[in-house]
Design an enzyme around this catalytic site. Structure first.
Site, PDB file in Angstrom:
ATOM      1  N   LYS A 166      27.800  62.930  44.944  1.00 25.63           N
ATOM      2  CA  LYS A 166      27.853  62.711  46.484  1.00 25.63           C
ATOM      3  C   LYS A 166      29.242  62.626  46.680  1.00 25.63           C
ATOM      4  O   LYS A 166      30.202  61.936  46.266  1.00 25.63           O
ATOM      5  CB  LYS A 166      27.116  61.251  46.727  1.00 25.63           C
ATOM      6  CG  LYS A 166      26.981  61.112  48.092  1.00 25.63           C
ATOM      7  CD  LYS A 166      26.206  59.718  48.474  1.00 25.63           C
ATOM      8  CE  LYS A 166      25.934  59.574  49.949  1.00 25.63           C
ATOM      9  NZ  LYS A 166      25.275  58.047  50.138  1.00 25.63           N
TER      10      LYS A 166
ATOM     11  N   SER B  35      21.130  58.472  53.514  1.00 24.30           N
ATOM     12  CA  SER B  35      22.648  59.306  53.746  1.00 24.30           C
ATOM     13  C   SER B  35      22.879  60.432  52.327  1.00 24.30           C
ATOM     14  O   SER B  35      23.470  61.101  52.601  1.00 24.30           O
ATOM     15  CB  SER B  35      23.696  58.417  53.675  1.00 24.30           C
ATOM     16  OG  SER B  35      24.008  57.642  52.464  1.00 24.30           O
TER      17      SER B  35
ATOM     18  N   SER C 147      19.779  54.583  51.450  1.00 22.53           N
ATOM     19  CA  SER C 147      20.466  55.859  51.330  1.00 22.53           C
ATOM     20  C   SER C 147      20.160  56.505  50.013  1.00 22.53           C
ATOM     21  O   SER C 147      20.392  57.760  50.024  1.00 22.53           O
ATOM     22  CB  SER C 147      21.868  55.889  51.711  1.00 22.53           C
ATOM     23  OG  SER C 147      21.774  55.565  52.981  1.00 22.53           O
TER      24      SER C 147
END
Ligand SMILES: [Mg+2]
Ligand SMILES: [Zn+2]
Lengths: 493, 491, 95
Positions: free
Chosen positions: A78, A158, A182
């Site tokens: 990420k 997210s 998320s």
């Protein structure tokens, strides 16, 4: 080329060990697939050359029996994890050219275990969002589509780049972070397994901060077993993070095959009253049934304050974020928009550098901390947070785990909720209480809804009891109807 | 005691419109003596090339986290104990949020609601020998900011982060001070205590000790007036100047019918005036909240007890003991305890010797010599033992006061012991009567004309004595010479 | 609870984010609706409840006072948008 669609972390581990294929072959196969999958927009940055070099080193280690536990296995990171020498942007314009000189503890742990980074995965800007539409790189597309529909859906957020990449087999494991859901929400939207460990289990050092008291790194994988493997490699005490828990990392893989008979699971009454889609509600009831059949005691429990978790969260998280994001000021690194004086430099840099959702949250957070409003908002939310925490502690006196759906709906269309913040926030209604209480939780694919989209079930356990998540989680995988892979509709041929 | 401080005006500014009283409270930022910074492992040492003592944490790189330095916590507790303050076992770090280019995080980690040290007290002895008691409101730990340079380039401000994250103690007094003089004495006393404790080097030129001064004026007996805060004054002299200027300014304002507006001001050393700070005009709202990267600090009793064991004798106790043990007066004792090195030196010199004579030599000859040579007492060319030996030679009559001063000068230059110098240079005093008599006779013979004059004017005797001593190269015992001169002249 | 334009301008200034006139109106609506929504917290009786900043119940661990970091000038400056002689450079600040 290897068909990476059928692979997962543990099978890759075994195949590399057996010599079925080399790490280099594997990396090449993933690279080819990523290159054909640009439509999904999952990767912000790719590091293919480095990955191929690393794969050669890993192959050498495997040959010489010097392999780490996850040697030679590719991973997507990420874009919130700082990676040494590799652009790290948090999917924000304000960090568009930022190259850290340092490696986050979690990625360092993973690389030490032998893993090879394929690139940096998109996310909602600064991890603020539930649809991965707020990324400065544009929306990430969910590899899943409704049956007989070409409508593009969000992968959740997210960590939408992470969830979409794992679901589309663009990496067998992706790192993610979870501040209010998320990891779990995008996992549920993409038919992947998303684990949010206990707050303090994984070091936050080197991860771009959103809300420090809630942020926690975790893995998105295809299976529960992989989740355990990944946590094993990511977790650990870090003396550079004052909120890192000095607790031994157990061998999580061992807990997958325990007997559940006689254990108990709590079903929170208050969650039954929430606005859940019919499919999700039915799926939840089904899951309860699976556990009953396995001899697990099902108990109705009360979490009376959880209905206040979402508003409390949308005070606490923006408050912390407003302060955490003050460092992006155009002075030391990142974007700078010149101004005639310092004040206008600050204001222009931050106005142009941050997207709308981030700005809204900074403003909201500034407001709730400002003189005259602190007690009414921030302090009130902190008190409610304690009550939520206590609700859970009370519940875990009588049950081993709590079972809920992960999300109230399955994946929605790109652009559908983006203009209505409150509607977007309601996505996290089932996941946010867990962050406020700092508990571990996992989302496991539990079936497809009537339009063929994946649904996720959430298991929650007591602090630092991730092993029970794995123990209970296996049953979902075994009991659910077989979930097919998403069709490769996006692949450029 | 502090009640009395506040009830009786101690210092009044007279004005045609009536009396004024100045009320002063201080916030002292004292840099903690430590190797590394409060929340990072970079060096806390002063100076260095720009951006050299800077870690990723100090520069607020994304994802960086603070980890607290135990020594800084110990130093804060130690200081609290030295200020007779309560130690709060539970304390919390908060973020103070504001934008400034030398504040890389966009917030300062400080302590707001729950400081590590609570109320304490400092005794300050005024010039007239009376004592006042200044109450300490709190002491908290916080980070220093970086340094802004406004004079390198005409268009730009330059930022260096070497200071960023260095540990500070902010020590806040109650508004118990009433004059520039009191404030200066308070800061001097506080600095002495910090130096005794070795928790802050008190070096004001390097910014180790800086004061924010809150000044207001009122008619005696009235409620507190509106205060102005003068930021970052870094010398004791300037503290006094700033208070004197600011209190007069406020009185003038009020007497011209204006109101004082609460504001932050800057002391300009070039003009000796204070002025409103332009950059601070907009109302501040620091949005303090507990730093979510840090957990509360919880000190065990053992942790505190260990620090108690390490506490040195503090100036007030030392003064009491010196007065008691050596029968010193308050004035001399104050001089000796103003620096613990003075007292230490003194106690070596005074061991088995006359304490008064010892103090006089230290505060007289030694201090003026060190001052002349710009040396600290621990760099003194004359060791305490050697000074003691010199005093022994005075007491046993080997050296006259005058000779001793000469020997002292040679000691300064050569670092030799007093006895060695006396032996090498034959400097001991001539005390035997026959040798002195010869000298007296010689001078009288050579100056027979003056003998007659001396008989008329007995003051002339002094001239004869002086000549004899001169003739002896300063070695003749003056009282013996005097005695013999009187006898020979027949007075 | 609604938020006034004036308040939005104040918090935008505290946050150092410039906002245009039409953004203010949009933010006024959005933030007001969020504030209205979080009002539901007032239903909760929080009398005598201690605020909770972190779910961890342990206390701060302290590190030894050792210099083991710093001296990273090139790392510190490598991403800088404006630098001269190893200083960060910003438009002149007037105190
Ligand atoms: Mg202050
Ligand atoms: Zn301060």
């Amino acid at each position: 080329m290897i068909d990476v669609r059928v692979l997962d972390l543990s099978s890759i581990r075994d195949s590399l060990k057996k010599g079925d294929f080399t790490s280099k072959e594997l990396v090449k196969s993933y690279i080819e697939r990523i290159e054909g999958s640009s439509k999904l927009n999952t990767y912000n940055t790719t590091t293919f050359e480095q990955a191929l070099d690393r794969a050669e080193i890993s192959d050498g280690k495997i040959k010489k029996n010097e392999a780490g536990p996850l040697e030679g296995i590719p991973i997507g990171i990420k874009d919130l994890f700082c990676t040494q020498g590799v652009k790290t942007t948090a999917s924000s314009k304000i960090l568009e050219n930022f190259i850290p000189s340092y490696e986050s503890t979690v990625t360092e742990n993973l690389f030490k275990s032998g893993m090879i980074m394929l690139g940096k995965l998109s996310n909602d800007e600064f991890a603020m969002g539930s649809s991965n539409e707020t990324s400065a790189n544009g929306a990430v597309v969910n590899p899943w589509r409704s049956r007989n529909s070409e409508k593009e859906l969000v992968p959740g957020g997210s960590s939408g780049g992470s969830s979409a990449a794992v679901a589309a087999s663009l990496c067998p494991l992706a790192t993610a972070t979870d501040t209010g859901g998320s990891i779990r929400q995008p996992a549920a939207f993409t038919g992947t397994v998303g684990l949010k460990p206990t707050y303090g289990r994984c070091s936050r050092w080197g991860i771009v901060a959103f809300a420090s008291s809630l942020d926690q790194a975790g893995p998105i994988t295809k299976t529960v077993r992989d989740s355990a493997l990944a946590l094993q490699a990511m977790a650990g005490y870090d003396n550079k993070d004052s909120t890192s828990a000095n607790i031994e990392v157990e061998n999580f893989e061992n807990y997958r095959n325990s007997n559940l008979n006689g254990m108990s699971i709590g079903i929170p009454k208050e969650f039954e009253e929430l606005d859940l889609s019919l499919d999700i509600r039915q799926n939840w009831e089904e899951a309860i049934q699976w556990y009953k059949e396995a001899g697990v005691n099902i108990k109705s429990i009360n979490l009376p304050h959880c209905k206040y978790a979402l508003p409390a969260y949308y005070i606490i998280a923006p408050a912390e974020a407003s302060s955490n994001l003050a460092r992006y000021d155009g002075v030391k690194y990142g974007k700078r928009v010149p101004g005639e004086d310092l004040d206008s430099l600050y204001k222009r840099t931050r106005a142009e550098g941050f997207g709308d959702e981030v700005k809204r949250r900074i403003l909201m957070g500034t407001y709730v901390l400002s003189a005259g409003y602190y007690d009414a908002y921030y302090l009130k939310a902190q008190k409610v947070r304690r009550l939520i925490h206590e609700d859970f502690l009370e519940a875990f006196k009588t049950v081993d785990a709590i079972l809920t759906p992960t999300t109230p709906t399955t994946a929605f269309g790109i652009g559908e909720n983006i203009s209505d913040p409150l509607k977007m926030y309601s996505n996290d209604i089932l996941t946010v209480p867990v962050n406020l209480a700092g508990l571990p939780a996992i989302s496991i694919p539990s079936g497809l809804d009537s339009s063929g989209l994946p649904m996720g079930i959430q298991l929650i356990t007591n602090h630092f009891d991730e092993k029970s998540l794995f123990k209970f989680g296996r049953l979902i995988e075994e009991s659910r109807v077989n979930i097919e892979m998403p069709t490769d509709w996006w692949i450029k041929k | 005691m502090s009640e009395n401080n506040n009830r009786n005006p101690r210092f009044i500014i007279e004005s045609p419109t009536g009396d004024w009283e100045v009320v002063i409270g201080l916030e002292i930022h004292a840099q903690i003596t430590s190797n590394s910074k409060l929340f990072s492992g970079s060096s806390a040492s002063y100076g260095g090339e720009p951006m050299s003592h800077v870690s990723l944490v100090d520069a607020a790189m994304p994802g960086m986290l603070p980890v607290i330095n135990k020594q800084c916590v110990r130093q804060a507790v130690k200081t609290g104990l030295g200020l007779q303050a309560e130690i709060n076992k539970y304390s919390v770090f908060d973020r103070k949020n504001y934008f400034y280019p030398d504040l890389p995080q966009g917030y300062q980690i400080s302590q707001f609601k729950h400081p590590i040290v609570g109320e304490g007290i400092v005794k300050v002895t005024l010039k007239d020998g009376s004592d006042i008691y200044v109450r300490i409101e709190r002491l908290h730990l916080e980070q220093d900011a970086g340094k802004s340079f406004h004079d390198i380039d005409p268009q730009s401000t330059y930022i260096d982060l070497n200071r960023s994250g260095v540990a500070l103690m902010e020590i806040v007094t109650k508004p118990d001070l009433r004059s520039a003089e009191e404030a200066k004495l308070f800061v001097t006393k506080l600095r002495t205590i910090l130096r005794y404790l070795e928790t802050c080097d008190g070096n004001m030129e390097e910014g180790s000790l800086r004061a924010d001064i809150n000044v207001s004026v009122r008619r005696p007996g009235d409620e507190l007036g509106t205060r102005c805060e003068i930021k970052n004054v870094n010398s004791i002299k300037f503290i006094g100047m700033a208070i004197d200027y600011e209190s007069k300014r406020q009185i003038d304002e009020i007497e011209s019918g204006n109101e004082i507006s609460q504001e932050t001001r800057l002391f300009d050393i070039s003009t000796g005036k204070t002025r409103s700070m332009r950059s601070k005009e907009e109302a501040h709202d620091y949005r303090y909240f507990p730093d979510p990267d840090l957990l509360p600090l919880n000190l065990s009793q053992d942790f505190i007890d260990e620090i108690v064991k390490e506490l040195p004798e503090l100036p007030d106790d030392k003064k009491d003991r010196l007065m008691e043990q050596y029968k010193l007066n308050s004035y001399d004792a104050d001089i000796l305890v103003s620096d613990k090195k003075y007292a230490k030196y003194f106690e070596v010199v005074a061991k088995g010797r006359d304490p008064k004579l010892s103090v006089n030599w230290i505060s007289g000859e030694l201090f003026s010599a060190l001052n002349r040579l710009s040396l600290d007492i621990d760099q003194s060319p004359i060791t305490a033992d050697n000074l003691g030996e010199l005093i022994d030679l005075i007491i046993d009559g080997t050296l006259s006061g005058r000779l001793a001063k000469d020997v002292f000068e040679i000691m300064l230059e050569t670092q030799k012991s007093a006895k060695l110098i006396v032996n090498e240079q034959g400097m001991s005093q001539i005390t035997d009567e026959s040798s002195i008599e010869k000298l007296v006779d010689k001078i009288i013979d050579e100056n027979s004309d003056k003998v007659a004059q001396a008989k008329e004017k007995p003051k002339m005797v002094g001239w004869f004595v002086g000549q004899v001593i001169k003739e002896s190269q300063g070695k003749a015992n003056p009282s013996k010479v005097n005695e013999l001169v009187l006898k020979k002249i027949g007075l | 609870m609604t938020i006034s334009k004036d308040r939005i301008l104040k918090i935008a200034n505290l946050s150092k984010i410039s906002i245009s006139e039409d953004q203010i109106e949009k933010l006024e609506v959005e933030i007001s609706s969020i504030l209205n929504w979080v009002e539901t917290l007032n239903e909760v009786d929080t009398e005598n409840i201690e605020p909770m900043s972190n779910s961890l119940t342990n206390f701060l661990q302290m590190r030894e006072d050792i210099v083991n970091d710093g001296e990273k000038r090139s790392d510190i400056l490598s991403n800088s948008p404006a630098e001269d002689e190893s200083f960060f450079v910003v438009p002149k600040v007037i105190e």
